[in-house]
Design a protein around this motif. Structure first.
Motif, PDB file in Angstrom:
ATOM      1  N   LEU A 186       0.845  -1.308   0.057  1.00  0.00           N
ATOM      2  CA  LEU A 186      -0.021  -0.029   0.036  1.00  0.00           C
ATOM      3  C   LEU A 186       0.699   1.295   0.072  1.00  0.00           C
ATOM      4  CD1 LEU A 186      -2.609   1.120  -0.088  1.00  0.00           C
ATOM      5  CD2 LEU A 186      -2.783   1.026   2.451  1.00  0.00           C
ATOM      6  N   LYS A 187       1.973   1.172   0.757  1.00  0.00           N
ATOM      7  CA  LYS A 187       2.792   2.398   0.916  1.00  0.00           C
ATOM      8  C   LYS A 187       3.331   2.791  -0.685  1.00  0.00           C
ATOM      9  CE  LYS A 187       7.333   3.775   3.004  1.00  0.00           C
ATOM     10  NZ  LYS A 187       8.281   3.194   3.970  1.00  0.00           N
ATOM     11  N   ILE A 188       3.777   1.640  -1.372  1.00  0.00           N
ATOM     12  CA  ILE A 188       4.325   1.899  -2.882  1.00  0.00           C
ATOM     13  C   ILE A 188       3.053   2.400  -3.564  1.00  0.00           C
ATOM     14  CG2 ILE A 188       5.044   0.585  -4.653  1.00  0.00           C
ATOM     15  CD1 ILE A 188       6.531  -1.206  -2.838  1.00  0.00           C
ATOM     16  N   LEU A 189       1.836   1.886  -3.467  1.00  0.00           N
ATOM     17  CA  LEU A 189       0.892   2.323  -4.445  1.00  0.00           C
ATOM     18  C   LEU A 189       0.552   3.898  -4.047  1.00  0.00           C
ATOM     19  CD1 LEU A 189      -1.557  -0.818  -4.344  1.00  0.00           C
ATOM     20  CD2 LEU A 189      -0.279   0.173  -6.327  1.00  0.00           C
ATOM     21  N   LEU A 190       0.378   4.232  -2.805  1.00  0.00           N
ATOM     22  CA  LEU A 190       0.148   5.568  -2.537  1.00  0.00           C
ATOM     23  C   LEU A 190       1.161   6.656  -2.789  1.00  0.00           C
ATOM     24  CD1 LEU A 190      -1.199   4.967   1.111  1.00  0.00           C
ATOM     25  CD2 LEU A 190      -2.442   5.824  -0.966  1.00  0.00           C
ATOM     26  N   LYS A 191       2.595   6.136  -2.992  1.00  0.00           N
ATOM     27  CA  LYS A 191       3.626   7.259  -3.158  1.00  0.00           C
ATOM     28  C   LYS A 191       3.525   7.089  -4.805  1.00  0.00           C
ATOM     29  CE  LYS A 191       8.680   7.603  -3.283  1.00  0.00           C
ATOM     30  NZ  LYS A 191       9.879   7.145  -2.715  1.00  0.00           N
ATOM     31  N   LEU A 192       3.326   5.986  -5.499  1.00  0.00           N
ATOM     32  CA  LEU A 192       3.379   6.179  -6.943  1.00  0.00           C
ATOM     33  C   LEU A 192       1.917   7.110  -7.285  1.00  0.00           C
ATOM     34  CD1 LEU A 192       3.668   2.439  -7.798  1.00  0.00           C
ATOM     35  CD2 LEU A 192       5.269   4.429  -8.647  1.00  0.00           C
ATOM     36  N   SER A 193       0.976   7.203  -6.622  1.00  0.00           N
ATOM     37  CA  SER A 193      -0.296   7.655  -7.019  1.00  0.00           C
ATOM     38  C   SER A 193       0.055   9.342  -6.804  1.00  0.00           C
ATOM     39  CB  SER A 193      -1.477   7.573  -5.763  1.00  0.00           C
ATOM     40  OG  SER A 193      -2.640   8.139  -6.182  1.00  0.00           O
ATOM     41  N   GLU A 194       0.803   9.841  -5.849  1.00  0.00           N
ATOM     42  CA  GLU A 194       1.307  11.026  -6.004  1.00  0.00           C
ATOM     43  C   GLU A 194       2.085  11.425  -7.070  1.00  0.00           C
ATOM     44  OE1 GLU A 194       3.481  11.601  -1.964  1.00  0.00           O
ATOM     45  OE2 GLU A 194       1.597  11.230  -0.995  1.00  0.00           O
ATOM     46  N   ASN A 209      -4.588   3.537  -9.798  1.00  0.00           N
ATOM     47  CA  ASN A 209      -5.771   3.325  -9.178  1.00  0.00           C
ATOM     48  C   ASN A 209      -6.876   2.204  -9.480  1.00  0.00           C
ATOM     49  OD1 ASN A 209      -6.576   6.320  -7.666  1.00  0.00           O
ATOM     50  ND2 ASN A 209      -5.350   6.999  -9.509  1.00  0.00           N
ATOM     51  N   LEU A 210      -6.487   1.455 -10.536  1.00  0.00           N
ATOM     52  CA  LEU A 210      -6.918   0.145 -10.371  1.00  0.00           C
ATOM     53  C   LEU A 210      -6.442  -0.604  -9.269  1.00  0.00           C
ATOM     54  CD1 LEU A 210      -8.191  -2.181 -12.134  1.00  0.00           C
ATOM     55  CD2 LEU A 210      -5.957  -2.437 -13.150  1.00  0.00           C
ATOM     56  N   TYR A 211      -5.265  -0.546  -8.961  1.00  0.00           N
ATOM     57  CA  TYR A 211      -4.655  -1.524  -7.823  1.00  0.00           C
ATOM     58  C   TYR A 211      -5.288  -0.893  -6.559  1.00  0.00           C
ATOM     59  CZ  TYR A 211      -1.928  -3.753 -11.282  1.00  0.00           C
ATOM     60  OH  TYR A 211      -1.311  -4.656 -12.414  1.00  0.00           O
ATOM     61  N   LEU A 212      -5.498   0.386  -6.454  1.00  0.00           N
ATOM     62  CA  LEU A 212      -5.811   0.825  -5.234  1.00  0.00           C
ATOM     63  C   LEU A 212      -7.286   0.623  -4.985  1.00  0.00           C
ATOM     64  CD1 LEU A 212      -4.139   4.390  -5.217  1.00  0.00           C
ATOM     65  CD2 LEU A 212      -3.756   2.560  -3.342  1.00  0.00           C
ATOM     66  N   THR A 213      -8.005   0.807  -5.844  1.00  0.00           N
ATOM     67  CA  THR A 213      -9.373   0.183  -5.907  1.00  0.00           C
ATOM     68  C   THR A 213      -9.669  -1.150  -5.424  1.00  0.00           C
ATOM     69  OG1 THR A 213     -10.222   1.847  -7.697  1.00  0.00           O
ATOM     70  CG2 THR A 213     -11.717   0.205  -7.233  1.00  0.00           C
ATOM     71  N   GLU A 214      -8.909  -2.056  -6.070  1.00  0.00           N
ATOM     72  CA  GLU A 214      -8.936  -3.510  -5.773  1.00  0.00           C
ATOM     73  C   GLU A 214      -8.481  -3.700  -4.242  1.00  0.00           C
ATOM     74  OE1 GLU A 214      -6.517  -5.770  -8.324  1.00  0.00           O
ATOM     75  OE2 GLU A 214      -7.804  -5.436  -9.921  1.00  0.00           O
ATOM     76  N   TYR A 215      -7.673  -2.842  -3.638  1.00  0.00           N
ATOM     77  CA  TYR A 215      -7.350  -3.185  -2.434  1.00  0.00           C
ATOM     78  C   TYR A 215      -8.279  -2.786  -1.332  1.00  0.00           C
ATOM     79  CZ  TYR A 215      -5.140  -2.196   2.055  1.00  0.00           C
ATOM     80  OH  TYR A 215      -5.060  -1.914   3.508  1.00  0.00           O
TER      81      TYR A 215
END
Length: 768
Positions: A186-194, A209-215
């Motif tokens: 989750l930490k990697i995804l949030l950083k990539l989102s920024e 955001n596809l992966y964040l939605t799934e999570y």
């Protein structure tokens, strides 16, 4: 217009052509393909075949795309264009996805990766690695996906462009989450989102955001899932307008907007229901609190962010807190051990994804370093629509129970260790239904070794017996034990290669109330002791026979020789003829006495293990000829002929001295029991393994009941020879032992008063 110019024009307008009407697109490119079909311009033919394959793929005809992609590969191989070959194999991966040919996905991906590595195409390597990782993720081979992505990230993360890096890291983060490393993923995804928001990279915004939605959907946080989905939806639409014709990988990673729209609507509805459910929960909190306080065990409930929503009075007492200190805090804040907190977090994550309640046992360290063992029960609670709203947890302190169990466990382990370590001891217990309750390893191995049966707890005890008679006998015995009787005895298993003798005890298993619930069978191996006693007894018999031979069979002929010599030296009136006759008898007696002494010496050496087998290959006829030289003189004294029938080509692998001793004893024995003017035959037969030597005499023969005892020194079998000779029986015993030592066997066939045949086998070569 030449085909090259037309091809360049087609490729330059690829985007427009691919997005146009399929029939028009295919008509133009297939006409050009027919013109170039016979051309030796493999590079151009390869490009055109690749282009046709892409059109078919984009228009939902993967099988035709595969056909043209394979032709493109054949052409590019001829010009060694490795980069293009890699790209086509990557496109074949996409075709396999469309065609649901999942066996080909891994194969094509690995081939694409190979050619990209050969050509040094970093972008291609990243692209195909991500596709292969997606495949592994889809089949839930997360470990493979993790290893692959970890290797590529370490090699290329700092050298590739932002877009490929984002796709690669987003894929990696998703794999981490699936492997249970949620925090890191989750930490990697949030950083990539920024990062992608800052770059305004719509394609990458959609992917992250596809992966964040799934999570967020997986943990039931529909509010955040909805926010990410909206963002992803908008970016996907913009991204699709950018470029979907030349880059098939980008095409695959955009999303089916119709499906997204339906999902978007569903998430909005779920979000509304979630808000409504929270409202209902708030109204019912008063009643819920009253109900949970009636439960005598510590209990709490939390939301999907693991924040305490409420708890009962027992929970407050157990952790020495008040409710104002608990409500609103994160689950686990009452604990002091970091390792226990992490373990609890993993279990809570498991509980929220489980469709059924879960329970587990854990250590919990409370304030004051007070460590307790607790059984924890987690269950989700749901709204009317079936959506998960939170978790309910109940604790049961089992510290004292566990301590008592540990004491019993240690005692049982100690007892089992004793039973398992006892050498040559066999133990089992049987219940009243004749089923195994327990057995040690020695017992299980013995059953498997003797009858090839694998036993287990609950196995039918009688299955180890072969006949109904054995089963009936064992059942009667066990029933006697179940009635309170203890039974012991000795059983010998002499039907096996190695004899086994067991002392056994059957005892009832009695509960505290006096009820008999089963039987214990205890036995131990006494084979070594019993065989040692038997061997000692046989040794004593052998020793007695040895002394008997010395005292009688040797003393008597030597005494006769002494008396005869004294008579010859003192008698003055003997004629020459009388003297020669007496000397002949003395000579025969001396030879027999010498043979007896020789046999005694050889036999004593065998008993002490001092005779070595120095075998070599010899011609059997030559050995027989050498062995019977001395025996011929003895035979002539009784006017007996020795006839040898032997194939001169037969060879045997023997110790020469042992062979001479065997054959000399058998021939002398035949002479002793043959009538005058008869023939002793020595015959030889052979096959690929053994030669058989037979010594046949036509004399007194042997009684049938005597034959079994001829090779036993402790059995006295006395038969007089045709000239009054008497034997000690030692010669045949010695022959039998020497034949066995040479790897053969000796046997006797006889008809009383007619014929006797002593036969023995010898190996024809060293292998046997």
């Amino acid at each position: 217009m030449p085909y090259k110019e037309r091809l360049d024009e087609l490729l330059n307008n690829a985007k427009q052509i691919v997005n146009s009407d399929p029939e028009t697109s295919l008509k133009n490119v297939l006409e050009l393909y027919s013109e170039m079909k016979e051309s030796n311009d493999y590079e151009s033919r390869g490009k055109l075949c690749k282009f046709i394959g892409t059109i078919y793929l984009k228009n939902g005809m993967p099988q035709l795309s595969v056909e043209y992609y394979e032709q493109a590969i054949s052409n590019f191989i001829l010009v060694n264009n490795l980069d293009e070959i890699g790209k086509i194999y990557n496109n074949l991966v996409i075709a396999a996805y469309y065609h649901k040919d999942y066996n080909k996905i891994e194969e094509y991906s690995k081939l694409a990766l190979h050619y990209f590595e050969e050509s040094g195409d970093t972008g291609g390597i990243i692209s195909v690695t991500n596709n292969l990782a997606k495949y592994y993720r889809n089949i839930e081979a997360f470990d493979k996906a993790y290893s692959l992505l970890k290797m590529i990230i370490s090699r290329y993360e700092k050298t590739i462009d932002d877009e490929n890096r984002t796709i690669m890291l987003a894929n990696y983060a998703n794999v981490l989450i699936n492997l249970g490393n949620t925090d890191e993923g989750l930490k990697i995804l949030l950083k990539l989102s920024e990062e992608v928001d800052e770059r305004k990279d719509n394609h990458c915004i959609a992917i992250v955001n596809l992966y964040l939605t799934e999570y967020y959907e997986s943990i039931g946080d529909y509010k955040r899932a909805l926010e990410c989905h909206k963002k992803r939806y908008r970016s996907a639409i913009v991204g699709r307008q950018e470029d979907i014709s030349s880059d098939l990988n980008r095409y695959l990673s955009t999303f089916n907007l119709d499906i997204d729209k339906l999902k978007f609507e569903r998430l909005e509805k779920q979000n509304e229901e979630l808000i409504e459910a929270h409202s209902e929960i708030s109204k019912k909190n008063g009643l819920l609190e009253t109900l949970i306080n009636t439960i005598p065990l510590p209990l709490f409930y939390c939301d999907l962010d693991y924040n305490y929503l409420g708890c009962n009075d027992e929970f407050v007492k157990y952790f020495h807190k008040n409710k104002t200190e608990i409500i609103g805090k994160k689950v686990g804040f009452t604990l002091t051990n970091e390792e226990e907190i992490n373990f609890l977090s993993q279990k809570i994550n498991q509980a929220r994804t489980s469709k059924t309640p879960i329970h587990f046992i854990s250590k919990l360290t409370r304030a004051g370093n007070d460590t307790r063992t607790v059984e924890i029960f987690y269950s989700g609670f749901y709204n009317k629509a079936g959506a998960l709203e939170g978790l309910l947890c109940m604790l049961k302190d089992i510290t004292q129970d566990i301590e008592q169990q540990e004491v019993v466990k240690r005692l049982n382990a100690h007892l089992q260790s004793i039973l398992e370590s006892a050498s040559q001891v066999y133990i089992c217990s049987i219940d009243r239904d004749y089923k195994f309750r327990y057995f040690n390893t020695n017992y299980a191995n013995a059953v498997k070794r003797h009858i090839g049966l694998e036993i287990s707890k609950g196995f039918d005890y009688f299955k180890r017996y072969q006949s109904q008679e054995e089963i009936r006998d064992k059942k009667k015995l066990l029933d006697r034990v179940f009635s309170g009787e203890t039974i012991s005895g000795v059983r010998e298993y002499s039907d096996r290669k190695k004899p086994e003798i067991l002392q056994y005890f059957y005892s009832p298993i009695v509960e505290e109330g006096g009820q008999i619930i089963g039987a214990t069978v205890f036995s131990y191996d006494i084979t070594e002791g019993v065989l040692a006693q038997r061997e000692l007894a046989l040794s004593n018999k052998t020793k007695d026979k040895f002394f008997s031979i010395i005292a009688h069979d040797l003393r008597s002929p030597i005494g006769n020789i002494k008396s005869a010599l004294e008579f010859l030296t003192t008698e003055e009136h003997l004629s020459t003829e009388e003297m020669m006759e007496m000397l002949d008898k003395l000579s025969a007696s001396a030879i027999n006495t010498y043979d007896l002494l020789e046999n005694l010496l050889q036999w004593s050496l065998t008993q002490r293990g001092l005779i070595e087998n120095n075998s070599f290959t010899y011609r059997l006829c030559d050995l027989i000829t050498g062995a019977i030289k001395i025996s011929r003189n003895i035979a002539h004294s009784k006017r007996i002929e020795l006839e040898v029938r032997c194939n001169s080509e037969i060879e045997v692998f023997v110790d020469k001295n042992m062979f001479f001793t065997i054959l000399r004893n058998l021939i002398n024995n035949a002479i002793k029991y043959s009538f005058e003017n008869s023939v002793i035959e020595i015959e030889v037969e052979s096959d690929q393994k053994y030669a058989v030597v037979k010594v046949i005499d036509h004399g007194v023969g042997i009684k049938a009941e005597v034959i079994p005892y001829l090779n036993q020194l402790d059995k006295t079998v006395t038969t007089y020879g045709t000239a009054g000779e008497i034997g000690s029986g030692l010669g045949l015993v010695l022959c039998n032992e020497l034949v066995n030592k040479l790897g053969g066997k000796l046997w006797v066939e006889s008809k009383e008063g007619k014929v006797s045949a002593f036969s023995f086998t010898l190996p024809v070569n060293e292998r046997y």
